[in-house]
Design a protein around this motif. Structure first.
Motif, PDB file in Angstrom:
ATOM      1  N   ALA A  98       0.818  -1.221   0.000  1.00  0.00           N
ATOM      2  CA  ALA A  98       0.000   0.000   0.000  1.00  0.00           C
ATOM      3  C   ALA A  98       0.845   1.263   0.000  1.00  0.00           C
ATOM      4  CB  ALA A  98      -0.947  -0.001   1.198  1.00  0.00           C
ATOM      5  N   GLN A  99       2.165   1.131   0.243  1.00  0.00           N
ATOM      6  CA  GLN A  99       3.040   2.312   0.182  1.00  0.00           C
ATOM      7  C   GLN A  99       4.424   1.898  -0.294  1.00  0.00           C
ATOM      8  OE1 GLN A  99       2.638   3.703   4.199  1.00  0.00           O
ATOM      9  NE2 GLN A  99       4.102   2.191   4.978  1.00  0.00           N
ATOM     10  N   LEU A 100       5.012   2.805  -1.084  1.00  0.00           N
ATOM     11  CA  LEU A 100       6.280   2.506  -1.743  1.00  0.00           C
ATOM     12  C   LEU A 100       7.370   2.118  -0.745  1.00  0.00           C
ATOM     13  CD1 LEU A 100       7.847   2.364  -4.364  1.00  0.00           C
ATOM     14  CD2 LEU A 100       8.041   4.866  -4.345  1.00  0.00           C
ATOM     15  N   GLU A 101       7.377   2.735   0.435  1.00  0.00           N
ATOM     16  CA  GLU A 101       8.426   2.454   1.431  1.00  0.00           C
ATOM     17  C   GLU A 101       8.454   0.962   1.804  1.00  0.00           C
ATOM     18  OE1 GLU A 101       5.929   5.421   3.108  1.00  0.00           O
ATOM     19  OE2 GLU A 101       6.430   5.342   0.983  1.00  0.00           O
ATOM     20  N   ASP A 102       7.329   0.295   1.688  1.00  0.00           N
ATOM     21  CA  ASP A 102       7.271  -1.109   2.100  1.00  0.00           C
ATOM     22  C   ASP A 102       7.973  -2.049   1.120  1.00  0.00           C
ATOM     23  OD1 ASP A 102       5.947  -0.350   4.328  1.00  0.00           O
ATOM     24  OD2 ASP A 102       3.957  -0.930   3.630  1.00  0.00           O
ATOM     25  N   LEU A 103       8.286  -1.532  -0.066  1.00  0.00           N
ATOM     26  CA  LEU A 103       8.965  -2.351  -1.067  1.00  0.00           C
ATOM     27  C   LEU A 103      10.332  -2.814  -0.570  1.00  0.00           C
ATOM     28  CD1 LEU A 103       9.067  -3.494  -3.934  1.00  0.00           C
ATOM     29  CD2 LEU A 103       9.797  -1.245  -4.744  1.00  0.00           C
ATOM     30  N   ARG A 104      11.049  -1.922   0.133  1.00  0.00           N
ATOM     31  CA  ARG A 104      12.435  -2.209   0.577  1.00  0.00           C
ATOM     32  C   ARG A 104      12.545  -3.468   1.423  1.00  0.00           C
ATOM     33  NH1 ARG A 104      15.815   1.117  -2.291  1.00  0.00           N
ATOM     34  NH2 ARG A 104      14.831   3.145  -2.516  1.00  0.00           N
ATOM     35  N   ALA A 105      11.516  -3.760   2.199  1.00  0.00           N
ATOM     36  CA  ALA A 105      11.609  -4.897   3.120  1.00  0.00           C
ATOM     37  C   ALA A 105      11.478  -6.245   2.407  1.00  0.00           C
ATOM     38  CB  ALA A 105      10.520  -4.780   4.190  1.00  0.00           C
ATOM     39  N   LYS A 120      15.387   2.293 -12.178  1.00  0.00           N
ATOM     40  CA  LYS A 120      14.272   2.272 -13.144  1.00  0.00           C
ATOM     41  C   LYS A 120      12.978   1.800 -12.489  1.00  0.00           C
ATOM     42  CE  LYS A 120      16.863   1.686 -17.393  1.00  0.00           C
ATOM     43  NZ  LYS A 120      17.201   0.806 -18.532  1.00  0.00           N
ATOM     44  N   ALA A 121      13.111   0.903 -11.527  1.00  0.00           N
ATOM     45  CA  ALA A 121      11.913   0.401 -10.838  1.00  0.00           C
ATOM     46  C   ALA A 121      11.288   1.517 -10.006  1.00  0.00           C
ATOM     47  CB  ALA A 121      12.264  -0.791  -9.955  1.00  0.00           C
ATOM     48  N   LEU A 122      12.155   2.345  -9.409  1.00  0.00           N
ATOM     49  CA  LEU A 122      11.622   3.468  -8.629  1.00  0.00           C
ATOM     50  C   LEU A 122      10.872   4.437  -9.527  1.00  0.00           C
ATOM     51  CD1 LEU A 122      14.277   4.521  -5.982  1.00  0.00           C
ATOM     52  CD2 LEU A 122      12.007   3.517  -5.634  1.00  0.00           C
ATOM     53  N   ILE A 123      11.435   4.675 -10.716  1.00  0.00           N
ATOM     54  CA  ILE A 123      10.754   5.578 -11.657  1.00  0.00           C
ATOM     55  C   ILE A 123       9.408   4.980 -12.063  1.00  0.00           C
ATOM     56  CG2 ILE A 123      10.851   6.599 -13.978  1.00  0.00           C
ATOM     57  CD1 ILE A 123      13.941   6.634 -13.643  1.00  0.00           C
ATOM     58  N   TYR A 129       1.463  -6.468   3.687  1.00  0.00           N
ATOM     59  CA  TYR A 129       1.866  -7.364   2.585  1.00  0.00           C
ATOM     60  C   TYR A 129       0.800  -8.423   2.346  1.00  0.00           C
ATOM     61  CZ  TYR A 129       6.255  -5.121   3.642  1.00  0.00           C
ATOM     62  OH  TYR A 129       7.216  -4.179   3.861  1.00  0.00           O
ATOM     63  N   VAL A 130       0.063  -8.270   1.251  1.00  0.00           N
ATOM     64  CA  VAL A 130      -1.041  -9.190   0.965  1.00  0.00           C
ATOM     65  C   VAL A 130      -0.801  -9.862  -0.391  1.00  0.00           C
ATOM     66  CG1 VAL A 130      -3.526  -9.370   0.508  1.00  0.00           C
ATOM     67  CG2 VAL A 130      -2.700  -7.874   2.340  1.00  0.00           C
ATOM     68  N   SER A 131      -0.638 -11.181  -0.377  1.00  0.00           N
ATOM     69  CA  SER A 131      -0.512 -11.876  -1.662  1.00  0.00           C
ATOM     70  C   SER A 131      -1.892 -11.921  -2.291  1.00  0.00           C
ATOM     71  CB  SER A 131       0.049 -13.288  -1.463  1.00  0.00           C
ATOM     72  OG  SER A 131      -0.752 -14.006  -0.564  1.00  0.00           O
ATOM     73  N   GLY A 132      -1.939 -11.777  -3.609  1.00  0.00           N
ATOM     74  CA  GLY A 132      -3.248 -11.720  -4.260  1.00  0.00           C
ATOM     75  C   GLY A 132      -3.218 -12.274  -5.658  1.00  0.00           C
ATOM     76  N   PRO A 133      -3.332 -13.575  -5.809  1.00  0.00           N
ATOM     77  CA  PRO A 133      -3.570 -14.113  -7.147  1.00  0.00           C
ATOM     78  C   PRO A 133      -5.021 -13.816  -7.510  1.00  0.00           C
ATOM     79  CG  PRO A 133      -3.774 -15.869  -5.556  1.00  0.00           C
ATOM     80  CD  PRO A 133      -3.392 -14.632  -4.780  1.00  0.00           C
ATOM     81  N   SER A 134      -5.402 -14.016  -8.741  1.00  0.00           N
ATOM     82  CA  SER A 134      -6.799 -13.789  -9.093  1.00  0.00           C
ATOM     83  C   SER A 134      -7.677 -14.743  -8.279  1.00  0.00           C
ATOM     84  CB  SER A 134      -6.991 -14.008 -10.591  1.00  0.00           C
ATOM     85  OG  SER A 134      -6.392 -15.216 -11.003  1.00  0.00           O
ATOM     86  N   ALA A 135      -8.861 -14.241  -7.883  1.00  0.00           N
ATOM     87  CA  ALA A 135      -9.720 -14.986  -6.950  1.00  0.00           C
ATOM     88  C   ALA A 135     -10.671 -15.922  -7.693  1.00  0.00           C
ATOM     89  CB  ALA A 135     -10.498 -14.009  -6.072  1.00  0.00           C
ATOM     90  N   ASN A 136     -10.090 -16.755  -8.563  1.00  0.00           N
ATOM     91  CA  ASN A 136     -10.884 -17.723  -9.317  1.00  0.00           C
ATOM     92  C   ASN A 136     -10.343 -19.117  -9.036  1.00  0.00           C
ATOM     93  OD1 ASN A 136      -8.464 -16.864 -10.552  1.00  0.00           O
ATOM     94  ND2 ASN A 136      -9.050 -17.816 -12.474  1.00  0.00           N
ATOM     95  N   PHE A 163      11.348  -8.518  -8.471  1.00  0.00           N
ATOM     96  CA  PHE A 163      12.624  -8.177  -7.824  1.00  0.00           C
ATOM     97  C   PHE A 163      13.243  -9.436  -7.217  1.00  0.00           C
ATOM     98  CE2 PHE A 163       9.698  -4.590  -7.367  1.00  0.00           C
ATOM     99  CZ  PHE A 163      10.442  -3.554  -7.906  1.00  0.00           C
ATOM    100  N   ASP A 164      14.553  -9.369  -6.903  1.00  0.00           N
ATOM    101  CA  ASP A 164      15.137 -10.416  -6.068  1.00  0.00           C
ATOM    102  C   ASP A 164      14.493 -10.290  -4.698  1.00  0.00           C
ATOM    103  OD1 ASP A 164      16.923 -11.531  -7.920  1.00  0.00           O
ATOM    104  OD2 ASP A 164      18.291  -9.841  -7.647  1.00  0.00           O
ATOM    105  N   LYS A 165      14.091 -11.418  -4.122  1.00  0.00           N
ATOM    106  CA  LYS A 165      13.326 -11.329  -2.875  1.00  0.00           C
ATOM    107  C   LYS A 165      14.247 -11.258  -1.656  1.00  0.00           C
ATOM    108  CE  LYS A 165      12.259 -16.143  -1.529  1.00  0.00           C
ATOM    109  NZ  LYS A 165      12.647 -16.083  -0.097  1.00  0.00           N
ATOM    110  N   SER A 166      13.744 -10.641  -0.604  1.00  0.00           N
ATOM    111  CA  SER A 166      14.482 -10.622   0.666  1.00  0.00           C
ATOM    112  C   SER A 166      14.103 -11.865   1.470  1.00  0.00           C
ATOM    113  CB  SER A 166      14.119  -9.362   1.465  1.00  0.00           C
ATOM    114  OG  SER A 166      12.852  -9.561   2.088  1.00  0.00           O
ATOM    115  N   GLY A 167      14.803 -12.039   2.612  1.00  0.00           N
ATOM    116  CA  GLY A 167      14.598 -13.243   3.420  1.00  0.00           C
ATOM    117  C   GLY A 167      13.234 -13.333   4.087  1.00  0.00           C
ATOM    118  N   ILE A 168      12.501 -12.206   4.204  1.00  0.00           N
ATOM    119  CA  ILE A 168      11.222 -12.301   4.926  1.00  0.00           C
ATOM    120  C   ILE A 168      10.095 -12.876   4.062  1.00  0.00           C
ATOM    121  CG2 ILE A 168      11.801 -10.411   6.515  1.00  0.00           C
ATOM    122  CD1 ILE A 168       9.614  -8.736   5.060  1.00  0.00           C
ATOM    123  N   VAL A 169      10.337 -12.984   2.749  1.00  0.00           N
ATOM    124  CA  VAL A 169       9.283 -13.520   1.874  1.00  0.00           C
ATOM    125  C   VAL A 169       9.424 -15.043   1.803  1.00  0.00           C
ATOM    126  CG1 VAL A 169       8.214 -13.416  -0.405  1.00  0.00           C
ATOM    127  CG2 VAL A 169       9.430 -11.416   0.501  1.00  0.00           C
TER     128      VAL A 169
END
Ligand code: AMP
Ligand code: MG
Length: 349
Positions: A71-78, A86-89, A140-147, A103-109
């Motif tokens: 929901a906010q850009l700052e949360d991307l870093r974690a 380019k991703a920031l742009i 952080y909410v995972s959301g595949p299509s709800a079908n 992106f390459d994922k961090s350890g919390i994912v």
């Protein structure tokens, strides 16, 4: 399980319902929520067990990774180990909006969320109820299509109920979505960035923001030997139960061929459907003819595509003939989904 449905007015969001939904997600439950593209099946993206439940509810192969919604850009870093400039742009230009970046994922994912990949897909949806839900759930909410896996993606809460009623905790009903096809996916771990799935944010729009962008060539071609880079794109996704054929060529010839194909199938006693447009709907006299939108503005076609495929399913349609569309702008995404629905069965006229 009983699935609770809460109506949400996007101009006056019922925060009690959002808080209740957020609590469900924090406890590891599943909540379907509206986005501007299609309805998503929300779960806590940092909870391995919640990912497992998501795959079970959808009947989805667990090697098919989930998109993490923030929901906010700052949360991307974690969750992203590295965020290229380019991703920031792109994030500043298109978020909130129908753009997913890899992106390459961090350890919390957890691996459950990414289908075992070292990368994570992230997007910020453009729907106030979705953003409020993500905040209420902890970010952080995972959301595949709800079908159900393999069925057309849901563009209304009713579609979600058809597939998932009794299998998930809650559905937030915010009415029909605006766009109707899933987000554009761009891999930001390669240079130049590469489009893995076309959507409403087009190649031209991306290039205007960050220069050259490549396209995974499996997007519109049939049986190339290389597997698509977005694992989900290898499945016969978005599919109606009917056998479907896309007819491509000059419009006069397309409509003539569809007329004769539909007449033949009807003569054989088969339930036959036709996907037509405002410009052509009057030219057909056989089959169950559905107008999907106008060629003047293909975003209308995108908005109706999955609902029309579901209506054909409900009608017990056995054969569907669809006109092809121009591949410019959102037409690229429309043709990608249409060709997948048809299992790349195309007749050139
Ligand atoms: P859906 O959530 O139903 O729109 O599907 C998500 C799509 O994103 C699928 O096609 C996935 O294969 C793709 N996806 C999710 N995470 C990744 C990733 N880390 N790398 C490549 N594709 C991904
Ligand atoms: Mg999907």
């Amino acid at each position: 399980m009983k699935t609770r449905v809460e109506k949400i007015d996007r101009t006056n969001i019922n925060m009690d319902a959002i808080r209740a939904a957020g609590e469900i997600l924090k406890r590891g439950g599943l909540v379907a929520f509206p986005t501007e593209t299609v309805y998503g099946l929300g779960a806590n993206a940092l909870d391995e067990e919640a990912a497992r439940k998501t795959y079970a509810a959808k009947g989805r192969p667990s090697d098919n990774p989930l998109i993490v919604h923030i929901a906010q850009l700052e949360d991307l870093r974690a969750i992203a180990r590295q965020v290229p400039d380019k991703a920031l742009i792109l994030a500043r230009t298109f978020w909130p909006g129908p753009l997913t970046m890899i992106f390459d994922k961090s350890g919390i994912v957890p691996d459950g969320t990414t289908g075992g990949l070292d990368t994570v897909a992230v997007r910020m949806p453009d729907n106030p109820a979705a953003l409020a839900l993500i905040r209420a759930a902890g970010g952080y909410v995972s959301g595949p299509s709800a079908n159900t896996s393999g069925r057309p993606s849901p563009t209304t809460a009713q579609h979600v109920r058809e597939d998932l009623d009794g299998k998930i905790d809650m559905i937030l009903d915010c009415g029909p979505v605006e766009i109707g096809v899933e987000s554009t996916i761009v891999d930001m771990t390669v240079e130049p960035p590469m489009i893995l799935r076309p959507g409403a944010v087009t190649k031209e729009m991306l290039e205007e923001a960050v220069g050259e962008v490549a396209v995974d060539h499996t997007i519109l071609t049939a049986d190339s030997k290389t597997p698509p880079k977005a694992p989900g794109m290898k499945y016969r996704h978005y599919a109606p139960r009917a056998e479907m054929v896309v007819v491509e060529g000059p419009l006069e010839r397309v409509t003539a061929r569809i007329r004769s194909l539909a007449a033949e199938q009807e003569a054989r006693g088969h339930r036959t459907g036709i996907i037509a447009t405002e410009e052509t709907v009057g030219r057909y006299d056989h089959g169950n003819v559905k107008c999907i939108g106008t060629r003047e503005d293909e975003s209308t076609v995108a908005a109706n595509l999955y609902a029309v495929l579901r209506e054909f399913d409900a009608d017990g349609t056995e054969y569907i003939y669809s006109e092809a569309f121009d591949e410019g702008g959102i037409g690229h995404a429309v043709m990608n989904r249409l060709l997948k629905a048809a299992g790349h069965h195309v007749i050139q006229v």
